[in-house]
Design a protein around this motif. Structure first.
Motif, short mmCIF file in Angstrom:
data_model
loop_
_atom_site.label_atom_id
_atom_site.label_comp_id
_atom_site.label_asym_id
_atom_site.label_seq_id
_atom_site.Cartn_x
_atom_site.Cartn_y
_atom_site.Cartn_z
N MET A 43 16.69 -7.37 14.27
CA MET A 43 16.09 -6.77 13.10
C MET A 43 17.19 -6.08 12.29
SD MET A 43 12.99 -3.97 12.85
CE MET A 43 12.27 -4.59 14.32
N SER A 44 17.15 -6.22 10.99
CA SER A 44 18.18 -5.64 10.13
C SER A 44 17.98 -4.14 9.97
CB SER A 44 18.18 -6.33 8.76
OG SER A 44 17.01 -5.97 8.06
N ARG A 45 19.00 -3.47 9.55
CA ARG A 45 18.97 -2.01 9.36
C ARG A 45 17.89 -1.59 8.34
NH1 ARG A 45 19.32 2.80 11.27
NH2 ARG A 45 20.33 4.29 9.93
N PRO A 46 17.80 -2.25 7.17
CA PRO A 46 16.73 -1.87 6.23
C PRO A 46 15.33 -2.03 6.83
CG PRO A 46 18.36 -3.20 5.10
CD PRO A 46 18.70 -3.24 6.58
N ASP A 47 15.12 -3.08 7.60
CA ASP A 47 13.81 -3.27 8.23
C ASP A 47 13.52 -2.14 9.20
OD1 ASP A 47 13.35 -5.56 6.80
OD2 ASP A 47 13.79 -6.92 8.46
N GLU A 48 14.53 -1.73 9.96
CA GLU A 48 14.36 -0.62 10.90
C GLU A 48 14.05 0.67 10.15
OE1 GLU A 48 17.74 -0.25 13.49
OE2 GLU A 48 17.68 -2.38 13.99
N GLU A 49 14.76 0.91 9.06
CA GLU A 49 14.51 2.11 8.26
C GLU A 49 13.08 2.11 7.71
OE1 GLU A 49 17.41 2.33 5.17
OE2 GLU A 49 19.05 2.76 6.55
N PHE A 50 12.66 0.96 7.22
CA PHE A 50 11.31 0.88 6.67
C PHE A 50 10.27 1.11 7.76
CE2 PHE A 50 7.44 -1.43 5.51
CZ PHE A 50 7.13 -0.77 4.32
N ARG A 51 10.43 0.47 8.90
CA ARG A 51 9.49 0.66 10.02
C ARG A 51 9.43 2.12 10.44
NH1 ARG A 51 7.86 -3.92 13.33
NH2 ARG A 51 8.62 -5.81 12.35
N SER A 52 10.58 2.76 10.48
CA SER A 52 10.64 4.18 10.85
C SER A 52 9.90 5.02 9.81
CB SER A 52 12.10 4.61 10.96
OG SER A 52 12.17 5.99 11.21
N PHE A 53 10.14 4.72 8.53
CA PHE A 53 9.46 5.43 7.45
C PHE A 53 7.94 5.29 7.58
CE2 PHE A 53 7.37 5.36 3.31
CZ PHE A 53 7.75 6.59 2.79
N VAL A 54 7.48 4.08 7.80
CA VAL A 54 6.04 3.82 7.92
C VAL A 54 5.47 4.55 9.13
CG1 VAL A 54 4.29 2.04 8.36
CG2 VAL A 54 6.09 1.65 6.67
N ALA A 55 6.18 4.51 10.25
CA ALA A 55 5.69 5.18 11.46
C ALA A 55 5.52 6.67 11.25
CB ALA A 55 6.66 4.92 12.62
N VAL A 56 6.42 7.28 10.48
CA VAL A 56 6.38 8.73 10.27
C VAL A 56 5.43 9.12 9.14
CG1 VAL A 56 7.78 10.71 9.57
CG2 VAL A 56 8.69 9.06 11.20
N ARG A 57 5.36 8.36 8.06
CA ARG A 57 4.67 8.80 6.85
C ARG A 57 3.34 8.11 6.55
NH1 ARG A 57 5.23 13.18 6.58
NH2 ARG A 57 4.09 13.05 4.64
N ALA A 58 3.01 7.03 7.22
CA ALA A 58 1.81 6.27 6.87
C ALA A 58 0.53 7.10 6.99
CB ALA A 58 1.70 5.00 7.71
N ALA A 59 0.40 7.90 8.02
CA ALA A 59 -0.82 8.69 8.20
C ALA A 59 -1.00 9.70 7.07
CB ALA A 59 -0.79 9.40 9.55
N ALA A 60 0.08 10.35 6.68
CA ALA A 60 0.00 11.32 5.58
C ALA A 60 -0.31 10.63 4.26
CB ALA A 60 1.30 12.12 5.46
N LEU A 61 0.28 9.46 4.04
CA LEU A 61 -0.01 8.70 2.82
C LEU A 61 -1.48 8.27 2.79
CD1 LEU A 61 3.20 6.48 2.65
CD2 LEU A 61 2.58 8.31 1.06
N HIS A 62 -1.99 7.87 3.93
CA HIS A 62 -3.38 7.44 4.02
C HIS A 62 -4.32 8.61 3.75
CE1 HIS A 62 -7.12 5.99 6.00
NE2 HIS A 62 -6.84 4.99 5.19
N ARG A 63 -4.00 9.77 4.31
CA ARG A 63 -4.82 10.96 4.07
C ARG A 63 -4.85 11.29 2.57
NH1 ARG A 63 -1.90 15.24 6.15
NH2 ARG A 63 -1.29 15.66 4.04
N SER A 64 -3.70 11.26 1.94
CA SER A 64 -3.64 11.54 0.50
C SER A 64 -4.44 10.52 -0.29
CB SER A 64 -2.18 11.53 0.02
OG SER A 64 -1.45 12.55 0.63
N ALA A 65 -4.29 9.26 0.06
CA ALA A 65 -5.03 8.21 -0.64
C ALA A 65 -6.53 8.40 -0.47
CB ALA A 65 -4.60 6.83 -0.14
N TYR A 66 -6.95 8.76 0.72
CA TYR A 66 -8.38 9.01 0.97
C TYR A 66 -8.89 10.16 0.11
CZ TYR A 66 -12.62 10.46 3.39
OH TYR A 66 -13.90 10.83 3.68
N LEU A 67 -8.12 11.22 0.02
CA LEU A 67 -8.53 12.36 -0.79
C LEU A 67 -8.52 12.02 -2.28
CD1 LEU A 67 -6.75 15.17 1.21
CD2 LEU A 67 -9.22 14.73 1.11
N LEU A 68 -7.70 11.09 -2.67
CA LEU A 68 -7.67 10.66 -4.07
C LEU A 68 -8.86 9.79 -4.42
CD1 LEU A 68 -3.89 9.82 -4.52
CD2 LEU A 68 -5.15 11.66 -5.66
N CYS A 69 -9.27 8.92 -3.50
CA CYS A 69 -10.31 7.94 -3.85
C CYS A 69 -11.64 8.16 -3.16
CB CYS A 69 -9.82 6.52 -3.58
SG CYS A 69 -9.66 6.11 -1.83
#
Length: 170
Positions: A1-27
């Protein structure tokens, strides 16, 4: 796996839940929020080099989520939605009644939040539920700090009126 893919996966693992919560509160719809976040993450992935170089990749992706929510509201504004509480019309129940007062109050606050105009709702969600500063909120919404302040003030006044009215009913 390339470095950018690893960075993206790490970002999603850490931030996806918070992004989903915000999206839920928006819609106000759990499944639509999932769609908004997935669309935002797909767009972020396709431009991950640019996103990763941003001052705040989280703010960059959060902005994509807000843009996706706005795009959805524009496409579907003709559909029946939550009624504006400022006109004393009942807001349709989206949550089954519960014996717990906390759940009833939370549902009322949630309905009041959904009844706010999109821009006001976004400022409240970003400022008070996501904990962003006025400057960070302005950057996410692509507006001035003064706009964030005025939209937040109007939103809080509307919510205060709604909560006072609800308290008087009890």
């Amino acid at each position: 796996m390339s470095r950018p893919d690893e960075e993206f996966r790490s970002f999603v693992a850490v931030r996806a839940a918070a992004l989903h919560r915000s999206a839920y509160l928006l819609c106000g719809d759990w499944y639509l929020a999932q769609d908004l976040v997935q669309e935002a993450l797909a767009k972020a992935y396709s431009h991950w080099g640019r996103v990763a170089r941003a001052d705040s990749p989280e703010a960059y992706v959060r902005r994509i989520v807000v843009n996706e929510a706005n795009r959805h509201w524009r496409r579907h504004r003709h559909r029946a939605g939550v009624v504006d509480i400022r006109h004393d019309r009942p807001v349709p129940d989206g949550v089954a009644p519960d014996a717990s007062d906390d759940v009833v109050v939370r549902a009322g606050i949630f309905q009041a939040l959904l009844a706010l105009p999109a821009r006001q709702r976004a400022t409240v969600v970003l400022r008070y539920l996501d904990g962003l500063t006025e400057r960070e909120t302005a950057a996410v919404l692509n507006c001035s700090e003064g706009t964030v302040k005025s939209q937040t003030s109007r939103a809080l006044a509307t919510l205060k009126t709604y909560l006072a009215r609800e308290e008087a009913i009890r």
